[in-house]
Write an enzyme that holds these catalytic residues in place. Structure first.
Site, PDB file in Angstrom:
ATOM      1  CG  ASP A   1      -8.925  12.010  18.180  1.00 56.05           C
ATOM      2  OD1 ASP A   1      -8.360  11.777  17.097  1.00 56.05           O
ATOM      3  OD2 ASP A   1      -8.897  13.122  18.750  1.00 56.05           O
TER       4      ASP A   1
ATOM      5  CD  GLU B   1      -4.513   9.806  16.744  1.00 57.90           C
ATOM      6  OE1 GLU B   1      -4.091  10.341  15.715  1.00 57.90           O
ATOM      7  OE2 GLU B   1      -5.106  10.451  17.639  1.00 57.90           O
TER       8      GLU B   1
HETATM    9  C1  NOJ Z   1      -6.142  12.848  15.606  1.00 59.13           C
HETATM   10  C2  NOJ Z   1      -7.015  12.826  14.417  1.00 59.13           C
HETATM   11  O1  NOJ Z   1      -6.697  11.700  13.629  1.00 59.13           O
HETATM   12  C3  NOJ Z   1      -6.800  14.127  13.681  1.00 59.13           C
HETATM   13  O2  NOJ Z   1      -7.406  14.133  12.415  1.00 59.13           O
HETATM   14  C4  NOJ Z   1      -7.330  15.238  14.555  1.00 59.13           C
HETATM   15  O3  NOJ Z   1      -7.069  16.475  13.928  1.00 59.13           O
HETATM   16  C5  NOJ Z   1      -6.672  15.220  15.928  1.00 59.13           C
HETATM   17  N1  NOJ Z   1      -6.596  13.900  16.497  1.00 59.13           N
HETATM   18  C6  NOJ Z   1      -7.440  16.073  16.888  1.00 59.13           C
HETATM   19  O4  NOJ Z   1      -8.650  15.469  17.232  1.00 59.13           O
END
Ligand code: NOJ
Length: 576
Positions: free
Chosen positions: A233, A302
């Protein structure tokens, strides 16, 4: 559901073979070290997939009970968004314990059973690892906030205030992604802490070796529990510029700062995103992931990036960082712009050193693929999107409900919003509830998501009566069957599985076409009409070394005519 009732008219897709029948590929078992290449990864938002115990919230046993469905769909792996214990401010992305399962979702034993049952079906489980921040209720943060000299005092990004007229002010103008200042005052420490996301998600200090060690221990723990990989993430935001100087404002055409949905003057993210130190951490995460005997643990990032050059770096100079940084440049173009799709898919094919691209069109943070809809062309648009996703040379990441064409259903009243950004940003930003609604399994009570009559955590969208799995299973022309067929081709057809990709008819302003060619010479042409008008295309494949003029149709949409030759192919509106 009946395709005509959903507005499908003359949309079609045709895929051609110049060679004979395609051969069966070996199964994409997670025992195969390359299982993740050209694989299909299915994202599940666990709260919303299947509730097994009647509390209105999806859970792990619910997911396990749906593994047969997922196997029939043909996927290779499931990415679970966070299921760790959490106060659920950001629905799991605020973790308070990295070594357990939130009771709302089940137990560690339930998790182990899910991993084992999935493995029997050659499906891997990918865990979401949130490394940038923890919950403010995590014992690490509670200890860190308790004084300036406790053992964890330096585990988070603490900073002295800037004093203005004798009053403490945030150290700089950095903004939280979720609105307003990224700095929160802590009265006990008389300091601010940095939070890129919600106030309840303080950023960890990755310069601290103890933090790194703690996170690598968590990574090891889940590897021991048999996960097939991690989705990392917000991985680009681990480090901040040590000068802590202000960001520049992002200016509009009139030279004035642009204003975001929360009413703040927008600032750049050059000092808080994608700093070079991220690369060191990726290599360390890779070393931990590689300490498994003969089993491949895949690292997915991500990665919202600024350029294909930045994407290329994420694989590592020696392929020693991420296996699959997400390519958000293709899927989030958000309109049927042939030239942009052609350019960006081609970049992924030619400018990342031949590494494996990971295309993503949908996830729990963005409006579903219905953002590509054109008036009456919901399913038509969906078939195009699916064709681009599964017939490209890529690992394909899809989101639960895509396969039946679930539509984004945002709340209509502020008081119903669950995602905090929808409250802060209402009405400009309605939050992410709309793309997180419960899976629509059937047209019965609670759409089959929860035991009958339960109040579900988000309402079941009214569309469930028409758009649901059972209806699609009974309808030969359904979106579900389209997905199943495309995924089967991606797995089994040598050209579509891992054949090289070349763009065709590069000056065509309406139709996106490409060639996939396997090492055995088999060739597949894919053509997608990006407009709501009929189009005619023709192909000369001689320059690509493809001989033969009598193609075989692999797949075409319901009702589409059988093309006679490569010299003249009629595509209906949003035909492929
Ligand atoms: C990316 C995640 O996909 C999202 O849902 C989240 O709110 C943020 N990172 C913070 O962790």
């Amino acid at each position: 559901m009946n395709a005509v009732a959903r507005g499908l008219t003359s949309f079609f897709l045709a895929i051609f073979l110049s060679a004979s029948l395609f051969a069966q590929q070996s199964s994409t078992s997670t025992q195969n070290p390359d299982w993740w290449k050209n694989a299909v990864i299915y994202e599940i938002y666990p709260r919303s997939f299947q509730d097994s115990n009647g509390d209105g919230i999806g859970d792990l046993n619910g997911i396990t009970s749906r593994l047969d469905y997922l196997q029939t769909l043909g996927i290779d792996a499931i990415w679970l968004t966070p299921i760790y214990p959490s106060p659920q401010v950001d629905f799991g992305y605020d973790i308070s314990d990295y070594y357990n399962i939130d009771p709302q979702y089940g137990t560690l034993a339930d998790f182990d059973r899910l991993v084992a049952d999935a493995k029997k079906r050659n499906i891997g489980i990918i865990m979401d690892l949130v490394l940038n921040h923890t919950s403010d209720k995590h014992p690490w943060f509670i200890e860190s906030a308790s004084s300036r000299n406790n053992p964890k005092a330096d585990w988070y990004m603490w900073h002295d205030p800037k004093m203005v007229d004798g009053k403490p002010q945030p150290p700089n103008n950095w903004l939280s992604v979720f609105g307003h200042s990224a700095w929160q005052w802590d009265p006990a420490r008389q300091q601010y802490y940095y939070h890129r996301f919600y106030i309840q998600q303080p950023d960890l200090n990755w310069n601290n070796p103890m933090v790194r060690k703690a996170m690598y221990d968590a990574e090891r723990f889940w590897i021991q529990h048999g996960v097939a990989g991690f989705r990392l993430d917000a991985i680009t935001s681990l480090f901040e510029d040590p000068t802590f100087s202000d960001e520049n404002y992002v200016l509009g055409p009139d030279g004035k700062p642009l204003i975001n949905a929360y009413g703040d003057k927008r600032v750049d993210t050059l000092k808080t995103d994608n700093l070079p130190e991220v690369q060191d951490v990726l290599r360390e995460l890779r070393q931990v992931a590689d300490q498994t005997q003969g089993r491949k643990v895949v690292l997915i990032g991500e990665t919202y990036l600024r350029s294909v050059g930045d994407l290329r770096k994420m694989y590592g100079a020696h392929n020693d960082e991420l296996d699959l940084p997400m390519d958000m440049e293709v899927g989030f173009i958000n309109r049927f712009d042939v030239n942009m799709f052609r350019e960006r898919i081609n970049q992924a094919e030619t400018q990342i050193n031949g590494d494996e691209p990971l295309f993503v069109f949908d996830n729990h943070d963005n409006i579903r693929w219905d953002r590509y809809d054109h008036d009456a062309h919901h399913e038509d648009a969906g078939r195009v999107i699916a064709a681009v996703l599964f017939a490209s040379r890529d690992t394909a990441m899809m989101y639960y409900g895509d396969e039946i064409g679930m539509v984004t259903t945002p709340p209509t009243r502020k008081e119903d919003v669950k995602d905090p950004i929808g409250v802060t940003g209402w009405p400009k930003e309605k939050g992410r509830d709309g793309e997180r609604t419960p899976m629509q399994w059937n047209d019965g009570p609670d759409a089959g998501f929860a035991p009958s009559g339960v109040k579900t955590w988000l309402p079941i969208p009214p569309s469930y009566e028409q758009i649901n799995v059972t209806a699609d299973e009974h309808e030969p022309d359904s979106m579900l069957h389209w997905y199943q067929q495309l995924i089967a081709l991606k797995r089994q057809d040598p050209a579509l599985h891992d054949g090289a990709e070349t763009m065709l008819n590069k000056n065509d302003e309406h139709v996106l076409s490409w060639l996939r060619k396997a090492e055995n010479g088999e060739a597949v042409v894919v053509a997608c009409n990006f407009t709501d008008q009929p189009q005619t295309v023709s192909f000369d494949l001689a320059p690509q070394g493809v001989r033969g003029s009598s193609p075989k149709t692999l797949l075409k949409p319901p009702g589409a005519a059988e093309p006679a030759s490569l010299g003249s192919i009629q595509l209906g509106p949003f035909g492929v």
